[in-house]
Structure formats: C-alpha cells, structure tokens
Motif scaffolding. Structure first.
Motif, PDB file in Angstrom:
ATOM      1  N   ILE A   1       0.854  -1.193   0.000  1.00  0.00           N
ATOM      2  CA  ILE A   1       0.000   0.000   0.000  1.00  0.00           C
ATOM      3  C   ILE A   1       0.887   1.239   0.000  1.00  0.00           C
ATOM      4  O   ILE A   1       1.694   1.442   0.917  1.00  0.00           O
ATOM      5  N   LEU A   2       0.752   2.068  -1.031  1.00  0.00           N
ATOM      6  CA  LEU A   2       1.464   3.344  -1.091  1.00  0.00           C
ATOM      7  C   LEU A   2       0.467   4.465  -0.823  1.00  0.00           C
ATOM      8  O   LEU A   2      -0.528   4.602  -1.538  1.00  0.00           O
ATOM      9  N   PHE A   3       0.757   5.247   0.206  1.00  0.00           N
ATOM     10  CA  PHE A   3      -0.152   6.313   0.635  1.00  0.00           C
ATOM     11  C   PHE A   3       0.282   7.633   0.013  1.00  0.00           C
ATOM     12  O   PHE A   3       1.401   8.109   0.241  1.00  0.00           O
ATOM     13  N   VAL A   4      -0.592   8.230  -0.782  1.00  0.00           N
ATOM     14  CA  VAL A   4      -0.298   9.478  -1.503  1.00  0.00           C
ATOM     15  C   VAL A   4      -1.135  10.589  -0.886  1.00  0.00           C
ATOM     16  O   VAL A   4      -2.371  10.535  -0.899  1.00  0.00           O
ATOM     17  N   SER A   5      -0.468  11.597  -0.355  1.00  0.00           N
ATOM     18  CA  SER A   5      -1.168  12.688   0.320  1.00  0.00           C
ATOM     19  C   SER A   5      -0.806  14.023  -0.305  1.00  0.00           C
ATOM     20  O   SER A   5       0.358  14.297  -0.610  1.00  0.00           O
ATOM     21  N   SER A   6      -1.803  14.873  -0.473  1.00  0.00           N
ATOM     22  CA  SER A   6      -1.548  16.228  -0.976  1.00  0.00           C
ATOM     23  C   SER A   6      -0.769  17.050   0.040  1.00  0.00           C
ATOM     24  O   SER A   6      -0.240  18.115  -0.297  1.00  0.00           O
ATOM     25  N   ASN A   7      -0.696  16.591   1.290  1.00  0.00           N
ATOM     26  CA  ASN A   7       0.113  17.277   2.300  1.00  0.00           C
ATOM     27  C   ASN A   7       1.606  17.024   2.111  1.00  0.00           C
ATOM     28  O   ASN A   7       2.423  17.661   2.773  1.00  0.00           O
ATOM     29  N   SER A   8       1.953  16.081   1.240  1.00  0.00           N
ATOM     30  CA  SER A   8       3.351  15.864   0.864  1.00  0.00           C
ATOM     31  C   SER A   8       3.669  16.859  -0.248  1.00  0.00           C
ATOM     32  O   SER A   8       3.343  16.633  -1.415  1.00  0.00           O
ATOM     33  N   LEU A   9       4.303  17.961   0.102  1.00  0.00           N
ATOM     34  CA  LEU A   9       4.364  19.119  -0.787  1.00  0.00           C
ATOM     35  C   LEU A   9       5.217  18.903  -2.028  1.00  0.00           C
ATOM     36  O   LEU A   9       5.039  19.579  -3.037  1.00  0.00           O
ATOM     37  N   HIS A  10       6.161  17.950  -1.980  1.00  0.00           N
ATOM     38  CA  HIS A  10       7.084  17.769  -3.110  1.00  0.00           C
ATOM     39  C   HIS A  10       7.093  16.334  -3.628  1.00  0.00           C
ATOM     40  O   HIS A  10       8.067  15.901  -4.225  1.00  0.00           O
ATOM     41  N   ILE A  11       6.013  15.622  -3.428  1.00  0.00           N
ATOM     42  CA  ILE A  11       5.941  14.216  -3.804  1.00  0.00           C
ATOM     43  C   ILE A  11       6.070  14.008  -5.309  1.00  0.00           C
ATOM     44  O   ILE A  11       6.596  12.992  -5.765  1.00  0.00           O
ATOM     45  N   PHE A  12       5.647  14.980  -6.109  1.00  0.00           N
ATOM     46  CA  PHE A  12       5.675  14.815  -7.562  1.00  0.00           C
ATOM     47  C   PHE A  12       6.798  15.615  -8.232  1.00  0.00           C
ATOM     48  O   PHE A  12       6.836  15.710  -9.461  1.00  0.00           O
ATOM     49  N   ASP A  13       7.721  16.186  -7.458  1.00  0.00           N
ATOM     50  CA  ASP A  13       8.835  16.947  -8.028  1.00  0.00           C
ATOM     51  C   ASP A  13       9.830  15.997  -8.694  1.00  0.00           C
ATOM     52  O   ASP A  13      10.281  15.026  -8.086  1.00  0.00           O
ATOM     53  N   ASP A  14      10.206  16.297  -9.936  1.00  0.00           N
ATOM     54  CA  ASP A  14      11.156  15.449 -10.671  1.00  0.00           C
ATOM     55  C   ASP A  14      12.589  15.848 -10.327  1.00  0.00           C
ATOM     56  O   ASP A  14      13.245  16.576 -11.074  1.00  0.00           O
ATOM     57  N   ILE A  15      13.084  15.367  -9.201  1.00  0.00           N
ATOM     58  CA  ILE A  15      14.414  15.798  -8.742  1.00  0.00           C
ATOM     59  C   ILE A  15      15.414  14.646  -8.668  1.00  0.00           C
ATOM     60  O   ILE A  15      16.564  14.851  -8.288  1.00  0.00           O
ATOM     61  N   PHE A  16      15.002  13.451  -9.074  1.00  0.00           N
ATOM     62  CA  PHE A  16      15.887  12.290  -9.002  1.00  0.00           C
ATOM     63  C   PHE A  16      16.147  11.781 -10.419  1.00  0.00           C
ATOM     64  O   PHE A  16      15.638  10.753 -10.838  1.00  0.00           O
ATOM     65  N   GLU A  17      16.923  12.593 -11.180  1.00  0.00           N
ATOM     66  CA  GLU A  17      17.225  12.274 -12.584  1.00  0.00           C
ATOM     67  C   GLU A  17      15.944  12.010 -13.365  1.00  0.00           C
ATOM     68  O   GLU A  17      15.796  11.008 -14.063  1.00  0.00           O
ATOM     69  N   GLY A  18      15.015  12.953 -13.253  1.00  0.00           N
ATOM     70  CA  GLY A  18      13.777  12.877 -14.014  1.00  0.00           C
ATOM     71  C   GLY A  18      12.661  12.124 -13.335  1.00  0.00           C
ATOM     72  O   GLY A  18      11.545  12.047 -13.877  1.00  0.00           O
ATOM     73  N   LYS A  19      12.901  11.577 -12.165  1.00  0.00           N
ATOM     74  CA  LYS A  19      11.859  10.863 -11.431  1.00  0.00           C
ATOM     75  C   LYS A  19      11.498  11.617 -10.153  1.00  0.00           C
ATOM     76  O   LYS A  19      12.312  12.344  -9.586  1.00  0.00           O
ATOM     77  N   SER A  20      10.279  11.385  -9.709  1.00  0.00           N
ATOM     78  CA  SER A  20       9.821  11.952  -8.449  1.00  0.00           C
ATOM     79  C   SER A  20       9.924  10.906  -7.352  1.00  0.00           C
ATOM     80  O   SER A  20      10.181   9.717  -7.626  1.00  0.00           O
ATOM     81  N   SER A  21       9.704  11.341  -6.117  1.00  0.00           N
ATOM     82  CA  SER A  21       9.714  10.366  -5.015  1.00  0.00           C
ATOM     83  C   SER A  21       8.564   9.376  -5.178  1.00  0.00           C
ATOM     84  O   SER A  21       8.697   8.199  -4.813  1.00  0.00           O
ATOM     85  N   PHE A  22       7.437   9.816  -5.743  1.00  0.00           N
ATOM     86  CA  PHE A  22       6.327   8.905  -6.000  1.00  0.00           C
ATOM     87  C   PHE A  22       6.753   7.789  -6.959  1.00  0.00           C
ATOM     88  O   PHE A  22       6.482   6.606  -6.730  1.00  0.00           O
ATOM     89  N   GLU A  23       7.440   8.175  -8.022  1.00  0.00           N
ATOM     90  CA  GLU A  23       7.881   7.174  -8.998  1.00  0.00           C
ATOM     91  C   GLU A  23       8.932   6.237  -8.410  1.00  0.00           C
ATOM     92  O   GLU A  23       8.949   5.040  -8.707  1.00  0.00           O
TER      93      GLU A  23
END
Length: 530
Positions: free
Chosen positions: A6-28
């Motif tokens: 189970i991966l919990f995705v919250s809008s309170n995670s302000l940078h969850i979708f930022d592409d900062i890992f060589e084009g990937k986000s922490s979500f990816e």
C-alpha cells in the motif's frame, strides 16, 4: 503468504511529484520499490490517495503502465485508513500488508525483506524497523489486525480514529492497546534516531535532504551504508531553517537573571515596523515553506502595538505556525479573544504528513511562589498575574499553553513543587509544562546550572542547523546564545538564503569537532526547538 504493498499518496506531501531524481519523483521511486518487492514476493501494489492528489498520481501510473489498484478518499482519517486497509486486504485475499508513504524515495528492499521475513517467522501482527533514519522502512500488518484496529478506531479510540493520518498513525493507534498485539521490531545495528532525519519529500527541508542524498555516490543498496552516508553530509543535516526567533521589540515588563541585558530593556522603545515584519514573513515562507515563527526571540511580544496583526500575518501563511513566549503580564481577554478568532478562521497545519499546532503559548513563571518569582525577576512581584494568565490562555487555546520553569541554582528548591502542580491534568495548563535548561549565553552570564545534562559525545549544534534568529533591526545573529556578539547579516536588506549559507562551513566544522571560541563555551548544542 500473499502480500499487498500500500502506497499512501497525500496532498500534504508538498514535493511528492517533483522530478528531482534524474527525471523521477519520489512517488515514482516508491513505485520502483514496490515493483522490486513484487518481483520477489509476487505482491500487488495498491494506491491510497486523497482527492487533491489522485489525478496526478493516477496519470503517472498510466504513463508508466503500472496496473496498481487505486482508491481515494476526500480526506483520510485514521479510522478510514484502517477500514480501507482491512477491506482491500480481504478483497485481494492478502494475509500481509506492507504500508509506506509514497513520498519516500529511498524505501529499501533489503530492510523490506527482513521485515517480511521476521513478520512471517514470528507470526507477528505488526512489524516495523527502528533505529534507522525515518523514510527507509515500510510497516507490515496482518489484514486481520487491520480489521481489529478499524474497530478500535471506531469505538474506544474514536478520538484517535478521527485524527488525520500522519506518518506515525499506525503505531499511535496500536500503542493505545499495545499488549493486545504481537509486535516484532527489526533494530538497526547503529541508532540513527538522534539525527532526526526524515527522508521524505513532504516538506522543502526534507526534500532537499533527499536530493542531496541522491546526489552522493552510494556504492550499493545497503541500508547501513545509506544511513551512514546520510548522517555524514552537512548538506543533508542542514537544509532550511525550521524555526525563526524574531525580536519584534526589545521592551520587557520584568528583568530576568537568566537573560542578557543587551537585548532586553525595561524601558525599551524599539519596535519592528509592521511593514518590515510582513515582508520578512513573506520571505520566510518563500525560503523555508514550513516553519515555526517565535515572537519574540528577546523582549515581550505582547508589548508591541501591532502584536495581534503580527500574529495574523504569520498565520495567514498556511504552512507557518506561531509560538509566543510571554511573561503573561500583558495577556488580556481582548487579546486572547482576537487571536482566537484568527486561529479559528485558518486551516490546520498538516504539511509533510505531520500535524502541527497553529499556535503555541509559553508563559515564563520560573517559580512556584511569589517570593522566588521576585528573586528571579528583579524584585518584581507579578507572580499571581503571570500565574492567572495561564488559566486565561488555556480557556481560549486548550492544550497549547505551557508554563515554563528555567532551572537554576536559585530556584532549584521549587522545581519539584512546580512540576507536581503543573503536571496534573487538573492544573490550569491541563498538565502541560516546560522545564527549560539554563543558558550562559556563551559565557556572558555566570554559571547557574544545578546539573550538567549534556551528552557524553558532542553533536553538531542543532541551532545553527535549524534556527534563524532575527533582531528588531533585522540583524541576524550567528545563534541565539551569542546574542549580538556575532552578526552574520540583515534580514531586511539581504536574502535569507544568502545569510543561511554563511553557516554551512560552521556546521561542517562542528561535524569535525572544530569549534569557534564562543561555541566551545556553549552547551546549547544538544537542545532542540522544532
């Protein structure tokens, strides 16, 4: 044993979708971890998201061809979480659930395998890892245990069940009846908890730490090497300030033998202009995003003619909280009522998966009797008025009012009485209190500590890593303890980021056990604000 991730995705995670890992986000990257678990265990991935984050999460899943099942709620509280965990576990015919926040880019397969192994070997109901930096390890739960916890959150622990989901929600609920569950713990060979590292992209500071860790050369996927690398890099240990002490006035109502005279004056007439303060708060938000702003770092905040408006200014920023340290002598029903209206009109502070208070109050009492109060505060006998302010504030701001006792040789005899009285739930503070250690301000004041509480080994100072202190004229001090002895910039005329960078080299020196003279005299390095 079928396992669900189970991966919990919250809008309170302000940078969850930022592409900062060589084009990937922490979500990816969390999806990559889930795939690695799937290849070994045959597990299935399930996404829990809130309404504000589901569209972006689902579009990324589609982009990468991930077939994960997706469920969402408008808002997740603890009861809804366990109800959904139990239902999905039953629907998927899974015995074990691996739960993790999807903003954690360094979820580690090595420790995941160990958690699952121990969970199965010892027939545990809940298994977690302890001692590692936060963000590396998932939690394992039995599906049946989730059903029990869902019922618990809906009945005897209904108050807990109604709280928003945070990173500690699973254990927080379990520990309310901890002896009823079979729990296993995977313990790190070395304890990294004292570093207070949070390797997630929920806040700007944590995101920067993750980005810097990603940029380091790490030879393998060993969780021990990852942990050691994280705590040995100054750019990870020092990101952006989490706490700002702002002197909005130098005026005080009473002097105190534990405060330096050069920053506080009984006849102080200097006030930070409201216009400068408003610009400063905007700059703090832009730089740190989330932070606690303390009024006043020195001086009596309530003496400022624009005090209420300053509180309003801080709390108008949705990611900022305010802390007010006061002697209580200016506290009135009107001021409390006005600020209560402000706090009632704003949203909760819940960024990064952590729920913070909107406001905190600290009332400096430092004694348990009027006679000792007068001794500590320059002969002024305002004890009863200060004491009464706690009750008044608690009426308007329940559970966030803290009477404070600064522990010294002069008042040590009253510590036990103070603690016994204020720690009672029936006390005016409802059991809240703070016992503060004495600070010599780098040797500027005489030594008055009744006991040495410093650790055996010195750690890099928390305050130059997490705090910024700003005087009434905008001057930024090296730290709170050296007061005006070392000014490193001006927050009214320089960028906060540029001033903050000036301390980078000192953090590195502290990590190498090299200290400036005034740092060597100071023992505040192990105390921690936020």
């Amino acid at each position: 044993m079928k396992t669900l991730v189970i991966l919990f995705v919250s809008s309170n995670s302000l940078h969850i979708f930022d592409d900062i890992f060589e084009g990937k986000s922490s979500f990816e990257r969390s999806l990559d971890w889930a795939e690695s678990v799937k290849k070994i265990t045959g597990s299935e991935t399930v996404i829990f998201a809130d309404s504000a984050s589901k569209n972006e999460a689902f579009s990324l899943l589609e982009k990468y061809g991930n077939k994960a099942s997706c469920y969402y709620e408008e808002e997740w509280n603890v009861q809804k979480l366990f109800e959904r965990l139990a239902a999905v576990g039953k629907e998927k015919d899974a015995e074990t659930i691996l739960f993790a926040w999807a903003d954690q880019p360094f979820l580690n397969y090595e420790i995941t395998e160990k958690i699952l192994s121990d969970h199965e070997e010892y027939s545990a109901e809940y298994t977690f890892a302890d001692g590692y930096p936060d963000g590396l390890c998932p939690e394992a739960l039995n599906t049946g245990t989730c059903r029990i916890l869902s019922e618990l959150a809906n009945t005897v622990q209904k108050e807990t069940g109604e709280k928003l989901v945070t990173r500690t929600s699973i254990f927080d609920l379990i520990k309310t009846d901890i002896n009823s569950f079979e729990i296993e713990t995977v313990i790190s060979d070395e304890d990294y908890r004292s570093f207070r590292l949070h390797l997630n992209c929920g806040t700007k500071g944590n995101m920067i730490a993750c980005r810097e860790l990603f940029n380091l050369e790490i030879e393998n996927d060993s969780i021990e090497e990852l942990s050691k690398k994280a705590v040995s890099c100054e750019r990870i240990l020092k990101t952006v300030p989490a706490y700002y002490g702002i002197q909005i006035t130098d005026r005080v109502n009473v002097s105190s033998i534990y405060k330096p005279a050069d920053c506080e004056k009984l006849d102080g007439k200097t006030f930070m202009p409201l216009s400068d303060f408003k610009k400063l708060i905007k700059n703090i938000t832009a730089f740190s995003e989330t932070a606690v702003v303390s009024l006043s770092a020195w001086g009596e905040a309530l003496a400022h003619p624009d005090f209420v408006e300053m509180v309003r200014t801080v709390l108008s920023e949705p990611e900022l909280s305010v802390l007010i340290e006061t002697d209580g002598l200016c506290v009135t029903e009107q001021i409390a009522s006005e600020i209560k209206q402000i706090t009632d009109s704003i949203s909760a502070r819940e960024s990064g998966g952590e729920v913070r208070e909107k406001i905190y109050w600290i009332v400096t009492l430092d004694s348990f009797t009027p006679l000792k109060y007068a001794e500590v505060h320059g002969g002024k006998d305002f004890y009863q008025k200060a004491f009464n302010s706690v009750s008044l504030l608690e009426k308007y701001f329940p559970n966030v009012v803290y009477p404070q006792f600064t522990r010294m040789n002069e008042n040590e005899s009253e510590l036990e009485g103070f603690f016994r009285f204020w720690s009672e739930k029936q006390s005016p503070s409802a059991g809240k209190l703070i016992v503060q250690k004495y600070d010599t301000f780098c040797g500027a004041l005489p030594e008055r500590k009744p006991a040495d509480l410093s650790p055996l080994e010195r750690n890099p100072c928390w305050h130059i890593r997490r705090d910024m202190n700003i005087l009434v004229d905008g001057s930024v001090t090296f730290c709170r303890s050296c007061v005006k002895n070392k000014i490193i910039g001006n927050a009214f005329s320089e960028k906060l980021e540029d001033i903050w960078k000036k301390l980078d080299s000192e953090v590195k020196c502290h990590m190498e056990n090299k200290y400036l003279d005034f740092c060597r005299k100071c023992d505040e390095y192990y105390t921690f604000n936020f």
